[in-house]
Design a protein around this motif. Structure first.
Motif, short mmCIF file in Angstrom:
data_model
loop_
_atom_site.label_atom_id
_atom_site.label_comp_id
_atom_site.label_asym_id
_atom_site.label_seq_id
_atom_site.Cartn_x
_atom_site.Cartn_y
_atom_site.Cartn_z
N GLY A 128 8.60 -68.05 -136.79
CA GLY A 128 7.66 -68.80 -136.06
C GLY A 128 7.95 -69.80 -135.31
N GLY A 201 2.90 -67.31 -135.14
CA GLY A 201 3.92 -66.41 -135.96
C GLY A 201 4.53 -65.17 -135.26
N PRO A 205 2.26 -62.92 -139.09
CA PRO A 205 3.08 -63.95 -139.43
C PRO A 205 4.01 -63.75 -140.89
N THR A 209 5.91 -69.21 -141.86
CA THR A 209 4.99 -69.64 -141.04
C THR A 209 3.46 -69.79 -141.97
#
Length: 347
Positions: A128, A201, A205, A209
């Motif tokens: 991320g 992300g 994600p 993140t």
């Protein structure tokens, strides 16, 4: 559209609502061993080893043989240091043979000890990015100022080890796609509608993140909003940040007060996108929507269920990039500012 007091008043009202909703934990100061479960990990590791020794002393077969990989975790936690899973793999590459073997060992160890994965002090390289008004110190003492990076900085490997987190921001905007994240930075969205923090992300994600978004919410007491595609997978990504994963979930990763800002299925009719900007739902999309509707947490939120029902009803989906069919800069000049000003989100 310029920022005015009404814009900030809407966000401040949202923040006031969640401040008293019970969602916020006490802001964290410098992380302590109790906060990241370090003492508990050491205690449980020692307890397992003592159990094996006791079995041997009684002349009984040991209940559990503690392999060398666990000693890496014991050393990391005992010295309050961190290592990436990749580094841990190469330290004993002859033993693990493959990265996936170490990953399985780490997962088994979390279940054995009954602690979150991050408590093992084994980190992963985050995919991320974060940008905006945010400053912090990493676990190794590096000072990071995200506002100085034109394309964002990588989410740190060890989010639990961050200290001295500072900001003047008034909200956090989580963006599904890196392309949209970069577009917002290129068009100086933060300059016009900040101070704020942007996080992406890059699709679904990773844990780093999600943990960073959680800490921004908890430590800075800021409202968190999500911007995703108006499709089943965008809805799922927003739900992961808010409700957690459909599979085994750990504490300290989901933000229960997160609001889905858009693009909402209920937005599509008013946006009047051209037909070629809308895609029909596939059988896989229908299955994804059905599984999300059955999510134990999401199913208790009527506003989110309404979005699922609307997507089913209209039978189509759209990406964030589809807003360019309205106007090239419609996302940054009109859509986001209007949504933020009017409180057009699903909480």
């Amino acid at each position: 559209m310029a920022v005015n007091e009404e814009f900030w008043q809407t966000l401040d009202n949202f923040r006031a609502t969640i401040l008293y909703s019970g969602d916020l934990e006490a802001p964290a100061t410098v992380p302590t061993r109790s906060q990241d479960h370090s003492r508990e990990v050491v205690k449980r590791c020692e307890g397992i080893i003592e159990g094996v020794v006791a079995s041997l002393a009684r002349g009984e077969p040991p209940v559990l043989r503690v392999p060398r990989p666990q000693s890496q975790v014991y050393r990391l936690v005992g010295t309050d240091s961190y290592a990436t899973r990749r580094d841990a793999f190469y330290e004993f590459v002859w033993l693990y043979k493959t990265q996936s073997t170490l990953d399985r060992v780490a997962e088994d160890l979390t279940r054995l000890l009954g602690v979150p994965r991050r408590a093992l002090h084994l980190t992963a390289t985050g995919k991320g990015l974060v940008a905006g008004c945010l400053r912090y110190t990493t676990h190794d003492g590096t000072l990071v100022d995200a506002s100085q990076a034109s394309n964002g900085v990588g989410v740190p490997e060890c989010v639990a080890g961050l200290t001295d987190i500072q900001t003047d921001s008034r909200y956090v905007l989580v963006v599904e796609k890196d392309a949209t994240f970069q577009k917002l930075l290129e068009t100086h969205f933060l300059r016009s509608f900040g101070p704020a923090i942007l996080v992406t992300g890059k699709g679904y994600p990773d844990l780093n993140t999600r943990q960073l978004v959680f800490r921004l919410r908890r430590d800075l007491q800021l409202p968190v909003l999500a911007l995703t595609d108006a499709d089943p997978y965008g809805l799922h990504i927003a739900a992961v940040y808010k409700f957690g994963a459909l599979a085994r979930e750990e504490s300290g990763l989901s933000v229960g007060s997160l609001a889905w800002l858009g693009v909402l299925p209920t937005d599509l009719r008013s946006l009047q996108l051209p037909a070629h900007a809308l895609l029909p739902l596939t059988p896989k999309d229908h299955g994804k929507l059905a599984s999300l509707a059955a999510h134990p947490a999401l199913s208790r939120h009527p506003a989110w269920l309404r979005q699922i029902e609307e997507q089913f009803r209209i039978g189509c989906k759209a990406e964030i990039q589809g807003l360019t069919h309205v106007a090239p800069d419609y996302l940054t000049i009109t859509y986001l500012p209007t949504k933020l000003k009017m409180g057009g989100w699903v909480a």
